[in-house]
Design a protein around this motif. Structure first.
Motif, PDB file in Angstrom:
ATOM      1  N   GLY A 363       0.814  -1.215   0.000  1.00  0.00           N
ATOM      2  CA  GLY A 363       0.000   0.000   0.000  1.00  0.00           C
ATOM      3  C   GLY A 363       0.842   1.258   0.000  1.00  0.00           C
ATOM      4  N   ARG A 364       1.904   1.265   0.803  1.00  0.00           N
ATOM      5  CA  ARG A 364       2.782   2.437   0.900  1.00  0.00           C
ATOM      6  C   ARG A 364       3.504   2.692  -0.415  1.00  0.00           C
ATOM      7  NH1 ARG A 364       8.234   2.637   2.158  1.00  0.00           N
ATOM      8  NH2 ARG A 364       8.207   0.406   2.672  1.00  0.00           N
ATOM      9  N   LEU A 365       4.039   1.632  -1.025  1.00  0.00           N
ATOM     10  CA  LEU A 365       4.778   1.808  -2.274  1.00  0.00           C
ATOM     11  C   LEU A 365       3.850   2.005  -3.466  1.00  0.00           C
ATOM     12  CD1 LEU A 365       7.832  -0.588  -1.884  1.00  0.00           C
ATOM     13  CD2 LEU A 365       7.583   1.822  -1.326  1.00  0.00           C
ATOM     14  N   GLU A 366       2.644   1.475  -3.391  1.00  0.00           N
ATOM     15  CA  GLU A 366       1.664   1.736  -4.446  1.00  0.00           C
ATOM     16  C   GLU A 366       1.353   3.228  -4.509  1.00  0.00           C
ATOM     17  OE1 GLU A 366      -1.387   1.164  -7.396  1.00  0.00           O
ATOM     18  OE2 GLU A 366       0.341  -0.032  -6.763  1.00  0.00           O
ATOM     19  N   GLU A 367       1.215   3.845  -3.370  1.00  0.00           N
ATOM     20  CA  GLU A 367       0.950   5.284  -3.322  1.00  0.00           C
ATOM     21  C   GLU A 367       2.105   6.070  -3.927  1.00  0.00           C
ATOM     22  OE1 GLU A 367      -0.114   8.764  -0.015  1.00  0.00           O
ATOM     23  OE2 GLU A 367      -0.040   6.642   0.572  1.00  0.00           O
ATOM     24  N   ALA A 368       3.335   5.683  -3.573  1.00  0.00           N
ATOM     25  CA  ALA A 368       4.510   6.373  -4.111  1.00  0.00           C
ATOM     26  C   ALA A 368       4.633   6.149  -5.619  1.00  0.00           C
ATOM     27  CB  ALA A 368       5.769   5.875  -3.403  1.00  0.00           C
ATOM     28  N   PHE A 369       4.344   4.930  -6.054  1.00  0.00           N
ATOM     29  CA  PHE A 369       4.436   4.583  -7.476  1.00  0.00           C
ATOM     30  C   PHE A 369       3.417   5.362  -8.301  1.00  0.00           C
ATOM     31  CE2 PHE A 369       2.950   1.693 -10.925  1.00  0.00           C
ATOM     32  CZ  PHE A 369       4.108   1.666 -11.692  1.00  0.00           C
ATOM     33  N   GLN A 370       2.174   5.406  -7.828  1.00  0.00           N
ATOM     34  CA  GLN A 370       1.132   6.113  -8.564  1.00  0.00           C
ATOM     35  C   GLN A 370       1.405   7.612  -8.590  1.00  0.00           C
ATOM     36  OE1 GLN A 370      -1.089   4.758 -10.458  1.00  0.00           O
ATOM     37  NE2 GLN A 370      -0.685   2.656  -9.821  1.00  0.00           N
ATOM     38  N   SER A 371       1.957   8.143  -7.527  1.00  0.00           N
ATOM     39  CA  SER A 371       2.321   9.548  -7.504  1.00  0.00           C
ATOM     40  C   SER A 371       3.420   9.825  -8.523  1.00  0.00           C
ATOM     41  CB  SER A 371       2.775   9.955  -6.100  1.00  0.00           C
ATOM     42  OG  SER A 371       3.197  11.297  -6.067  1.00  0.00           O
ATOM     43  N   TRP A 372       4.380   8.911  -8.624  1.00  0.00           N
ATOM     44  CA  TRP A 372       5.451   9.042  -9.615  1.00  0.00           C
ATOM     45  C   TRP A 372       4.888   8.982 -11.035  1.00  0.00           C
ATOM     46  CZ3 TRP A 372       7.211   5.328 -13.206  1.00  0.00           C
ATOM     47  CH2 TRP A 372       8.398   5.665 -13.879  1.00  0.00           C
ATOM     48  N   LEU A 373       3.955   8.077 -11.270  1.00  0.00           N
ATOM     49  CA  LEU A 373       3.340   7.987 -12.595  1.00  0.00           C
ATOM     50  C   LEU A 373       2.611   9.274 -12.956  1.00  0.00           C
ATOM     51  CD1 LEU A 373       1.733   4.407 -12.809  1.00  0.00           C
ATOM     52  CD2 LEU A 373       3.755   5.252 -14.007  1.00  0.00           C
ATOM     53  N   ALA A 374       1.933   9.841 -12.003  1.00  0.00           N
ATOM     54  CA  ALA A 374       1.129  11.032 -12.263  1.00  0.00           C
ATOM     55  C   ALA A 374       1.986  12.233 -12.631  1.00  0.00           C
ATOM     56  CB  ALA A 374       0.275  11.365 -11.050  1.00  0.00           C
ATOM     57  N   THR A 375       3.233  12.251 -12.177  1.00  0.00           N
ATOM     58  CA  THR A 375       4.110  13.395 -12.454  1.00  0.00           C
ATOM     59  C   THR A 375       5.155  13.077 -13.509  1.00  0.00           C
ATOM     60  OG1 THR A 375       5.571  12.728 -10.626  1.00  0.00           O
ATOM     61  CG2 THR A 375       3.843  14.323 -10.143  1.00  0.00           C
ATOM     62  N   SER A 376       5.102  11.852 -14.063  1.00  0.00           N
ATOM     63  CA  SER A 376       6.083  11.480 -15.067  1.00  0.00           C
ATOM     64  C   SER A 376       5.594  11.867 -16.445  1.00  0.00           C
ATOM     65  CB  SER A 376       6.355   9.970 -15.019  1.00  0.00           C
ATOM     66  OG  SER A 376       5.248   9.255 -15.532  1.00  0.00           O
ATOM     67  N   ALA A 377       6.438  11.655 -17.431  1.00  0.00           N
ATOM     68  CA  ALA A 377       6.095  12.014 -18.811  1.00  0.00           C
ATOM     69  C   ALA A 377       5.596  10.807 -19.590  1.00  0.00           C
ATOM     70  CB  ALA A 377       7.317  12.610 -19.505  1.00  0.00           C
ATOM     71  N   ARG A 378       4.916   9.928 -18.914  1.00  0.00           N
ATOM     72  CA  ARG A 378       4.432   8.717 -19.583  1.00  0.00           C
ATOM     73  C   ARG A 378       3.378   9.085 -20.619  1.00  0.00           C
ATOM     74  NH1 ARG A 378      -0.360   6.208 -17.643  1.00  0.00           N
ATOM     75  NH2 ARG A 378      -1.403   7.406 -16.042  1.00  0.00           N
ATOM     76  N   GLN A 379       3.176   8.170 -21.577  1.00  0.00           N
ATOM     77  CA  GLN A 379       2.221   8.397 -22.647  1.00  0.00           C
ATOM     78  C   GLN A 379       1.082   7.383 -22.548  1.00  0.00           C
ATOM     79  OE1 GLN A 379       4.410   8.190 -26.285  1.00  0.00           O
ATOM     80  NE2 GLN A 379       5.297  10.220 -26.052  1.00  0.00           N
ATOM     81  N   GLY A 380       0.096   7.691 -21.768  1.00  0.00           N
ATOM     82  CA  GLY A 380      -1.113   6.887 -21.749  1.00  0.00           C
ATOM     83  C   GLY A 380      -0.923   5.471 -21.251  1.00  0.00           C
ATOM     84  N   ALA A 381      -2.032   4.752 -21.117  1.00  0.00           N
ATOM     85  CA  ALA A 381      -2.009   3.360 -20.668  1.00  0.00           C
ATOM     86  C   ALA A 381      -2.287   2.435 -21.836  1.00  0.00           C
ATOM     87  CB  ALA A 381      -3.058   3.147 -19.572  1.00  0.00           C
ATOM     88  N   ALA A 382      -1.604   1.349 -21.885  1.00  0.00           N
ATOM     89  CA  ALA A 382      -1.797   0.387 -22.956  1.00  0.00           C
ATOM     90  C   ALA A 382      -2.952  -0.531 -22.660  1.00  0.00           C
ATOM     91  CB  ALA A 382      -0.528  -0.421 -23.156  1.00  0.00           C
ATOM     92  N   GLY A 383      -3.305  -0.689 -21.618  1.00  0.00           N
ATOM     93  CA  GLY A 383      -4.421  -1.513 -21.264  1.00  0.00           C
ATOM     94  C   GLY A 383      -4.224  -2.088 -19.904  1.00  0.00           C
TER      95      GLY A 383
END
Length: 386
Positions: A363-383
């Motif tokens: 749970g703790r690392l999921e929160e950190a991971f999702q926060s990182w995704l939200a501020t990263s330059a990723r391009q959409g979700a593949a599925g």
């Protein structure tokens, strides 16, 4: 008087006709049953829930269909994308419709700790085909208070052959090296695996990975390493998605479930290679949701499905590792060379996923991971097929 006699007589005739009709129907039904023409299929006795795709196919052919034939019964099969939220919803609403679920080891432990699974620690399983007592036959971690092991599986990474024809990547460090090996990456929408990889690629010995991730500095170090692949990053949730992304050239490298990748890499038109260096080894276990109305049937199914022969048969259709040691002797050399815990990859570095650690810290690392995704330059979700 005449009308009463006529009415009575009419009733007698009607009763006789109905009796004759029913008798004839019974005779026809009996005769057709004996000839094997109209014997109805048995009603489903349990609902087995697992991951869909090639993995489910291996289970259907490996032990579901054989169980049905051996017991003259029917198993209803459902699929899900992992996690324990659906189990929690069923248990908390007193509307449990699943009887046996295939869970990752971390999810098995989390669900057990939350009281969402039946305690089956006293289950009596068949001994190994070689006579090994069952508690000694299963690999470490494959038996817990609420679970019985199904497979040993791994997450590896794969690279597009066309993009790296001359100098292919060879280590987990190369996955993060976008200067030497340019191109977008793809990872699963989960902090597991990628955070272990990030620290290993940054020079952390594998035995220090989990202690490091317990600290804020360790988490920040992992996320900083992950920043190196954030440009153009693709996120996948279904097991076949990395196959499509790699074959299409949409990404240069992707994390991938090892057995899915090993099988898909042999398909016509495949243009990628799976690299087992740095692979993360995990387990799946059977569990019974708390409040199952078919607990005895569920236990019987687990006994059958977790036998040496059943696990070996399943692995023959998709090269995951069996959780019983005695099953290994039943596998062909070709399968042994492809399973993630097989002898073919002994020289490659790997890490055993610490399921108990993840059950506490996810749970703790999921929160950190999702926060990182939200501020990263990723391009959409593949599925999640698997």
């Amino acid at each position: 008087m005449y009308s009463k006699i006529t009415a009575v007589r009419g009733c007698q005739i009607l009763i006789a006709v109905l009796f004759t009709s029913l008798s004839t129907s019974n005779v026809i039904a009996q005769s057709t049953s004996e000839s094997g023409v109209t014997i109805p299929e048995p009603e489903p006795t349990i609902t087995f829930t697992s991951w869909t795709g090639p993995y489910m196919r291996s289970q259907m052919l490996g032990f579901v269909r054989p169980y049905e034939q051996a017991n003259n019964t029917k198993v209803h099969v459902a699929h899900y994308n992992g996690g324990i939220s659906e189990i929690r919803d069923q248990v908390e609403s007193a509307n449990v419709i699943w009887d046996v679920v295939d869970l990752t080891q971390a999810d098995s432990l989390r669900a057990c700790n939350e009281g969402l699974l039946e305690n089956i620690s006293d289950i009596d399983l068949p001994d190994g085909v070689d006579g090994t007592p069952f508690r000694d036959d299963f690999v470490e971690g494959a038996l817990n208070d609420c679970g019985v092991g199904v497979i040993v599986w791994g997450t590896a990474y794969a690279f597009n052959n066309s993009q790296f024809a001359d100098t292919p990547p060879s280590t987990i460090t190369d996955f993060f090296d976008t200067e030497t090996y340019p191109g977008p990456r793809a990872i699963r929408n989960d902090p597991t695996v990628i955070m272990e990889w990030a620290l290993m690629a940054d020079g952390v010995p594998r035995e220090d990975v989990y202690p490091m991730l317990e600290t804020e500095d360790g988490v920040e170090r992992a996320l900083n390493k992950m920043d190196e692949i954030k440009t153009g990053l693709q996120i996948w949730e279904t097991g076949r998605e990395p196959v499509r992304l790699l074959n299409s050239g949409d990404v240069a490298m992707s994390s991938i479930w090892a057995t899915t990748g090993a099988t898909a890499a042999q398909e016509e038109g495949a243009d990628f290679t799976v690299n087992m260096d740095g692979r993360v080894i995990e387990l799946d276990l059977f569990g019974i949701p708390k409040g199952s109305q078919n607990k005895e049937g569920a236990l019987d199914f687990i006994r059958f499905a977790s036998s040496s022969n059943s696990l070996a048969d399943m692995v023959g259709y998709l090269p995951n590792g069996p959780t019983r040691k005695s099953s290994l002797a039943l596998l062909s050399d070709d399968v042994l060379e492809r399973i993630p815990n097989g002898p073919a990859y002994e020289d490659n570095i790997y890490i055993l996923s610490d399921a108990e650690w993840w059950a506490i810290n996810h749970g703790r690392l999921e929160e950190a991971f999702q926060s990182w995704l939200a501020t990263s330059a990723r391009q959409g979700a593949a599925g999640s097929t698997r």
